[in-house]
Design an enzyme around this catalytic site. Structure first.
Site, mmCIF file in Angstrom:
data_model
loop_
_atom_site.group_PDB
_atom_site.id
_atom_site.type_symbol
_atom_site.label_atom_id
_atom_site.label_comp_id
_atom_site.label_asym_id
_atom_site.label_seq_id
_atom_site.Cartn_x
_atom_site.Cartn_y
_atom_site.Cartn_z
ATOM 1 C CG ASP A 101 78.318 52.561 98.834
ATOM 2 O OD1 ASP A 101 78.208 51.671 99.701
ATOM 3 O OD2 ASP A 101 77.364 52.962 98.147
ATOM 4 C CE LYS A 104 79.967 49.712 102.590
ATOM 5 N NZ LYS A 104 78.583 49.331 102.980
ATOM 6 C CE LYS A 234 85.381 63.244 91.100
ATOM 7 N NZ LYS A 234 83.933 63.354 91.254
ATOM 8 C CG ASP A 321 80.567 63.676 89.530
ATOM 9 O OD1 ASP A 321 81.185 63.641 90.612
ATOM 10 O OD2 ASP A 321 80.100 62.653 88.996
ATOM 11 C CG HIS A 326 87.466 62.625 86.733
ATOM 12 N ND1 HIS A 326 88.213 62.670 87.888
ATOM 13 C CD2 HIS A 326 86.334 61.937 87.056
ATOM 14 C CE1 HIS A 326 87.562 62.042 88.857
ATOM 15 N NE2 HIS A 326 86.429 61.597 88.373
ATOM 16 N NE ARG A 432 87.273 57.899 70.070
ATOM 17 C CZ ARG A 432 87.408 56.904 69.198
ATOM 18 N NH1 ARG A 432 88.027 57.133 68.045
ATOM 19 N NH2 ARG A 432 86.941 55.707 69.459
ATOM 20 N NE ARG A 461 88.708 51.399 74.088
ATOM 21 C CZ ARG A 461 89.081 50.575 73.117
ATOM 22 N NH1 ARG A 461 89.879 49.561 73.381
ATOM 23 N NH2 ARG A 461 88.675 50.765 71.882
ATOM 24 C CG LEU A 470 98.774 55.688 64.793
ATOM 25 C CD1 LEU A 470 98.324 57.075 65.247
ATOM 26 C CD2 LEU A 470 100.283 55.654 64.583
ATOM 27 N NE ARG A 554 76.068 55.983 68.600
ATOM 28 C CZ ARG A 554 77.264 55.408 68.698
ATOM 29 N NH1 ARG A 554 78.244 56.058 69.304
ATOM 30 N NH2 ARG A 554 77.492 54.203 68.218
#
Length: 576
Positions: A101, A104, A234, A321, A326, A432, A461, A470, A554
């Site tokens: 995957d 591709k 990774k 993960d 990251h 943030r 973001r 800001l 959340r």
């Protein structure tokens, strides 16, 4: 272009005798490097191609395994363009695990985008390698189904697609077979046609077969007169011990300079813009410390679950993960001191300093969760253990929140909060930065008791809808004194109509160039694992039960208690 000659000085008699007596090389040949620098045809800055002119020698490693000596010279040293004859080199890119995957959906489309932009050398070929039996045409059909003209919607790129697909070939073989890689080598040589050959291998395969592939490629399919580089995906192990063992095994066949450990988040536009925002804007640099910043939040969320990939995910969990790589990489970039230069080694050294200034994550500063089934809007969403590839009683976390601290003069006492999860209410990744309250706070009454509303906040973001904004306080027009929060924003899609390159495009191009700034060095990897391994072992040994949270929510309530422990409120709570 005029022809220039280069004189290789003869070694002195004393050094010559030493080489004859003790050299580990099977043959002694003069080696020299040449490189070309020319402007890119696209938004990227420059493409640098490095070659080596002489036949390679074999160098025995400590365990007796031969290493490609020519590629050991991949130091990035450059001569001038006048020493290079146009068209004398070729680039061969081999995607190992070509039927998967990732290949591709990401790698082949990224290579096509680079070809479309004119960022690949004139003479190149792309080979797919996997166990699946495919013909050249079947590979091309598979690739073509994922290619789009997203780069420039106004232009049809069908001709470009055809040209690219003609450069794509396939070879089926086992990952641990030297004979199959020897056959691949023959096909590569046919396409290279006697030119100086530079070879790039992309390992889009599980980590348990990295070493087999590297061994076979190094011994049977390395370039004989150019460089050989290997991109490794990774995860790089499960903990400090397994990561160190993987590095040790890879270095039996490759040098550190040949290994490109990829973290695709480092190739994302807003992550790369992070250091630009900080180091080229005087308005931010003086504020980038504990004196003005109250806390930093690194948030990652996906609005889908494992979707049938739970068997693979269950081996690692969300901390390994997402968080250990990251988010920690973004943290290091955010918090590092000003590097001496933009050279890859200077930047990576500053990141390592940050990681080494941090204490290992404590179990009391971690909250783990796992999503459960949920009915919403008449639709049933499955829980993590409902995935048929996941063990029924799995304790693998699909959500984690953590508080970490950097023990140096700049960041002492500032909590760096990380949050990552699957099957949450939204998809996104952002940084943030919440600033401290204004001393004295003249307008405290205007915000009632909620001082968080008075906090300035910088939000970067990363995805989706890339942007920087800001949050500031301002007066609402009118006769009274009422304050409101407003956003000064830079939305990329509004400011820059051009399509933003995918992270894989940037990272593949950097690997071709030999630019290592966005790739992870071995000591950086070691330092990252040292921070998380103790907590990971405790979670598994004590069989900590993750807090359940509904699919599409959340996340677990425990994440809010962790934040409040350090007088922090998650910045994304007020958003949909």
């Amino acid at each position: 272009m005029a022809t220039h000659s280069m004189i290789i000085p003869s070694p002195s008699s004393s050094s010559s005798s030493l080489a004859t007596a003790a050299s580990p090389f099977k043959e002694t040949l003069p080696l020299f490097s040449r490189s070309l620098t020319f402007p890119r045809k696209s938004l990227f800055s420059q493409v640098r191609l490095r070659f080596f002119a002489e036949k390679h020698s074999q160098l025995d490693t400590s365990n007796g395994c031969a290493t490609n000596f020519a590629s050991l010279q991949d130091s990035g040293d450059q001569l001038t363009e006048e020493h290079v004859t146009k068209g004398e080199s070729t680039l061969s890119i081999t995607v190992v695990g070509a039927s998967g995957d990732l290949a591709k959906k990401k790698i082949f489309p990224a290579l096509f985008a680079l070809f479309y932009e004119g960022c690949l050398p004139q003479d190149f070929s792309v080979f797919g390698y996997a166990r699946t039996k495919l013909t050249h045409e079947e590979l091309r059909d598979m690739i073509s189904s994922t290619l789009t003209c997203r780069i420039d919607q106004r232009e049809k790129c069908g001709d470009k697609m055809e040209q690219f697909l003609k450069r794509c070939f396939y070879h089926s073989g086992q990952y641990n077979s030297e004979e199959d890689f020897a056959e691949l080598n023959k096909k590569l040589k046919e396409k290279e046609a006697g030119k100086i050959s530079n070879r790039l291998y992309y390992l889009s395969i599980p980590p348990n077969i990295f070493v087999d592939v590297v061994r076979c490629a190094s011994l049977r399919a390395s370039s004989e007169n150019g460089w050989t580089r290997v991109i490794v995906e990774k995860p790089f192990g499960r903990d400090s011990e397994s990561s160190g063992e993987l590095t040790r095994c890879l270095k039996q066949y490759l040098t550190e300079e040949q290994i490109f450990r990829i973290d695709h988040y480092l190739g994302k536009e807003l992550v790369e813009n992070l250091s630009v925002l900080r180091f080229s804007n005087l308005v931010f640099e003086p504020l980038w410390s504990r004196n003005y910043i109250r806390n930093v939040q690194l948030i990652f969320s996906e609005d889908f679950g494992t979707e049938g990939r739970g068997g693979y995910f269950d081996q690692y969990g969300i901390i390994r993960d997402i968080m250990q790589n990251h988010l920690l990489q973004i943290l290091a970039l955010f918090a590092m001191e000003t590097p001496v230069s933009l050279d890859a080694e200077d930047i990576r050294s500053e990141k390592v300093k940050v990681l080494r200034s941090m204490k290992p994550l404590r179990l009391e500063d971690v909250v783990v969760g796992q999503y459960k089934g949920h009915n919403k809007g008449g639709k049933t969403y499955p829980g993590y253990t409902d995935d048929p590839t996941v063990p029924n009683h799995s304790l693998t976390p699909t959500f984690a929140a953590a508080a970490m601290f950097i023990n140096n003069a700049r960041w002492d006492g500032v909590p760096f909060l990380m949050k990552a999860g699957k099957a949450l209410h939204t998809r996104g990744a952002e940084i943030r930065v919440q600033f401290r309250h204004v001393p004295g706070n003249l307008y405290k009454k205007s915000f009632a008791t909620n001082l968080d509303n008075a906090t300035n906040e910088l939000v970067i973001r990363v995805q989706p809808d890339e942007g920087i904004y800001l949050r500031i306080n301002n007066k609402v027009p009118g006769l009274g004194m009422r304050l409101d929060r407003s956003d000064l924003n830079l939305l990329y899609r509004s400011r820059y109509p051009r399509e933003i390159p995918d992270a894989y495009e940037r990272l593949l191009l950097d690997a071709i160039e030999g630019e290592r700034r966005l790739f992870i060095r071995s000591d950086e990897l070691d330092a990252a694992w040292d921070l998380f391994t103790p907590a990971l072992k405790e979670l598994e040994e004590k069989k900590i039960i993750p807090e359940l949270y509904p699919y599409g929510s959340r996340g677990p309530v425990g994440a809010h208690y962790l934040a409040s422990k350090y007088n922090v409120r998650w910045g994304d709570l007020g958003e949909a």
